[in-house]
Write a protein that holds these residues in place. Sequence first.
Motif, PDB file in Angstrom:
ATOM      1  N   LYS A  16      14.538   6.248   7.284  1.00  0.00           N
ATOM      2  CA  LYS A  16      15.229   5.723   8.664  1.00  0.00           C
ATOM      3  C   LYS A  16      16.508   5.552   8.958  1.00  0.00           C
ATOM      4  N   SER A  17      17.467   6.266   7.770  1.00  0.00           N
ATOM      5  CA  SER A  17      18.905   6.343   8.026  1.00  0.00           C
ATOM      6  C   SER A  17      19.067   7.594   7.337  1.00  0.00           C
ATOM      7  N   TYR A  18      20.246   8.067   7.279  1.00  0.00           N
ATOM      8  CA  TYR A  18      20.915   9.240   6.588  1.00  0.00           C
ATOM      9  C   TYR A  18      21.763   8.886   5.482  1.00  0.00           C
ATOM     10  N   ASP A  19      21.499   7.473   4.880  1.00  0.00           N
ATOM     11  CA  ASP A  19      22.295   7.195   3.737  1.00  0.00           C
ATOM     12  C   ASP A  19      21.831   7.493   2.501  1.00  0.00           C
ATOM     13  N   MET A  20      22.784   7.707   1.537  1.00  0.00           N
ATOM     14  CA  MET A  20      22.260   7.858   0.367  1.00  0.00           C
ATOM     15  C   MET A  20      22.795   6.798  -0.910  1.00  0.00           C
ATOM     16  N   LEU A  21      22.012   6.472  -1.739  1.00  0.00           N
ATOM     17  CA  LEU A  21      22.107   5.325  -2.359  1.00  0.00           C
ATOM     18  C   LEU A  21      22.232   5.803  -4.087  1.00  0.00           C
ATOM     19  N   LYS A  22      23.155   5.626  -4.803  1.00  0.00           N
ATOM     20  CA  LYS A  22      23.256   5.879  -6.203  1.00  0.00           C
ATOM     21  C   LYS A  22      22.590   4.762  -6.902  1.00  0.00           C
ATOM     22  N   VAL A  23      21.519   4.762  -7.647  1.00  0.00           N
ATOM     23  CA  VAL A  23      20.891   3.700  -8.451  1.00  0.00           C
ATOM     24  C   VAL A  23      21.942   3.222  -9.447  1.00  0.00           C
ATOM     25  N   PRO A  24      22.530   1.858  -9.474  1.00  0.00           N
ATOM     26  CA  PRO A  24      23.360   1.555 -10.462  1.00  0.00           C
ATOM     27  C   PRO A  24      22.726   1.387 -11.919  1.00  0.00           C
ATOM     28  N   GLU A  25      23.439   1.490 -12.924  1.00  0.00           N
ATOM     29  CA  GLU A  25      23.209   1.430 -14.304  1.00  0.00           C
ATOM     30  C   GLU A  25      22.437  -0.018 -14.467  1.00  0.00           C
ATOM     31  N   GLY A  26      21.454  -0.046 -15.278  1.00  0.00           N
ATOM     32  CA  GLY A  26      20.538  -1.434 -15.335  1.00  0.00           C
ATOM     33  C   GLY A  26      19.535  -1.850 -14.241  1.00  0.00           C
ATOM     34  N   HIS A  27      19.574  -0.767 -13.431  1.00  0.00           N
ATOM     35  CA  HIS A  27      18.680  -1.072 -11.976  1.00  0.00           C
ATOM     36  C   HIS A  27      17.721   0.089 -11.936  1.00  0.00           C
ATOM     37  N   CYS A  28      16.652  -0.152 -11.109  1.00  0.00           N
ATOM     38  CA  CYS A  28      15.657   0.957 -10.772  1.00  0.00           C
ATOM     39  C   CYS A  28      15.389   0.606  -9.410  1.00  0.00           C
ATOM     40  N   TRP A  29      14.793   1.682  -8.698  1.00  0.00           N
ATOM     41  CA  TRP A  29      14.354   1.378  -7.090  1.00  0.00           C
ATOM     42  C   TRP A  29      12.681   1.729  -7.302  1.00  0.00           C
ATOM     43  N   VAL A  30      12.246   0.741  -6.606  1.00  0.00           N
ATOM     44  CA  VAL A  30      10.751   0.680  -6.751  1.00  0.00           C
ATOM     45  C   VAL A  30       9.914   0.695  -5.225  1.00  0.00           C
ATOM     46  N   GLU A  31       8.928   1.415  -4.898  1.00  0.00           N
ATOM     47  CA  GLU A  31       8.145   1.365  -3.549  1.00  0.00           C
ATOM     48  C   GLU A  31       6.654   1.314  -3.811  1.00  0.00           C
ATOM     49  N   GLY A  32       6.049   0.696  -3.060  1.00  0.00           N
ATOM     50  CA  GLY A  32       4.637   0.547  -3.029  1.00  0.00           C
ATOM     51  C   GLY A  32       4.011   1.864  -2.501  1.00  0.00           C
ATOM     52  N   ASP A  33       2.855   2.039  -3.154  1.00  0.00           N
ATOM     53  CA  ASP A  33       2.216   3.317  -2.640  1.00  0.00           C
ATOM     54  C   ASP A  33       1.693   3.580  -0.903  1.00  0.00           C
ATOM     55  N   ASN A  34       1.519   2.027  -0.678  1.00  0.00           N
ATOM     56  CA  ASN A  34       1.312   1.856   0.967  1.00  0.00           C
ATOM     57  C   ASN A  34       2.289   1.435   1.361  1.00  0.00           C
ATOM     58  N   SER A  35       3.157   2.395   2.016  1.00  0.00           N
ATOM     59  CA  SER A  35       4.419   1.973   2.419  1.00  0.00           C
ATOM     60  C   SER A  35       4.247   1.100   3.799  1.00  0.00           C
ATOM     61  N   SER A  36       3.073   1.160   4.665  1.00  0.00           N
ATOM     62  CA  SER A  36       3.125   0.205   5.546  1.00  0.00           C
ATOM     63  C   SER A  36       2.799  -1.211   5.362  1.00  0.00           C
ATOM     64  N   SER A  37       2.627  -1.474   4.209  1.00  0.00           N
ATOM     65  CA  SER A  37       2.414  -2.988   3.869  1.00  0.00           C
ATOM     66  C   SER A  37       2.919  -3.217   2.552  1.00  0.00           C
ATOM     67  N   SER A  38       3.991  -2.758   2.209  1.00  0.00           N
ATOM     68  CA  SER A  38       4.786  -3.144   1.203  1.00  0.00           C
ATOM     69  C   SER A  38       6.234  -3.669   1.222  1.00  0.00           C
ATOM     70  N   MET A  39       6.391  -4.707   0.334  1.00  0.00           N
ATOM     71  CA  MET A  39       7.880  -5.421   0.395  1.00  0.00           C
ATOM     72  C   MET A  39       8.148  -4.891  -0.926  1.00  0.00           C
ATOM     73  N   ASP A  40       9.268  -3.861  -0.813  1.00  0.00           N
ATOM     74  CA  ASP A  40       9.996  -3.161  -1.788  1.00  0.00           C
ATOM     75  C   ASP A  40      11.271  -3.252  -1.912  1.00  0.00           C
ATOM     76  N   SER A  41      11.978  -2.106  -2.573  1.00  0.00           N
ATOM     77  CA  SER A  41      13.206  -1.926  -2.558  1.00  0.00           C
ATOM     78  C   SER A  41      13.692  -1.556  -1.248  1.00  0.00           C
ATOM     79  N   ARG A  42      12.752  -1.011  -0.403  1.00  0.00           N
ATOM     80  CA  ARG A  42      13.551  -0.715   1.029  1.00  0.00           C
ATOM     81  C   ARG A  42      13.965  -2.049   1.667  1.00  0.00           C
ATOM     82  N   SER A  43      13.206  -3.186   1.198  1.00  0.00           N
ATOM     83  CA  SER A  43      13.475  -4.459   1.665  1.00  0.00           C
ATOM     84  C   SER A  43      14.642  -5.343   1.009  1.00  0.00           C
ATOM     85  N   PHE A  44      14.441  -5.178  -0.338  1.00  0.00           N
ATOM     86  CA  PHE A  44      15.596  -5.985  -1.174  1.00  0.00           C
ATOM     87  C   PHE A  44      16.472  -5.140  -1.856  1.00  0.00           C
TER      88      PHE A  44
END
Length: 166
Positions: free
Chosen positions: A105-133
Amino acid sequence: MGTRKVLWGFANKFFTVGAVGLCISDRFVSVAPVRGSSMAPTLNPGKTKLLGMSTDDYVLLEKTCLNDYKFSHGDIVVFSSPSNHKERHIKRITALPGDWIGIRKSYDMLKVPEGHCWVEGDNSSSSMDSRSFGTIPLGLVQGRVTHIVWPPQRIGAIQRNTLQDN
């Protein structure tokens, strides 16, 4: 005198088994419940009726991956919420340190910093994940999900896949 010896023997065995069990669940494996539908259809695809009661999936958490933070794309992990350490979430790793992730929903790119990861739920319509926090520190990860252990009709290994595979 014999009763005291029997009670001491029982207490000694009880505490030994408890200490060994605690060590195993802290260092190697434990079982965790899955609440909600954010990981459907992989976990909790729908409420299962067992003896007339609704039941959630229970999963086996492998913790040896925490020794060196050995994770891969597609791993499902349990982690403490970055905003409330008492909450536990279960999501799929979609990006690891150094990866670039496109923000939906945006055209931004983000580089995941060292010591971190990006997580998402399989059901994106009801998932509070890295897109939120945002990215989560790998130190918050409590284990990797390897198997469903309950309910009986769903017992089996979890397949590792990425969201693009679904």
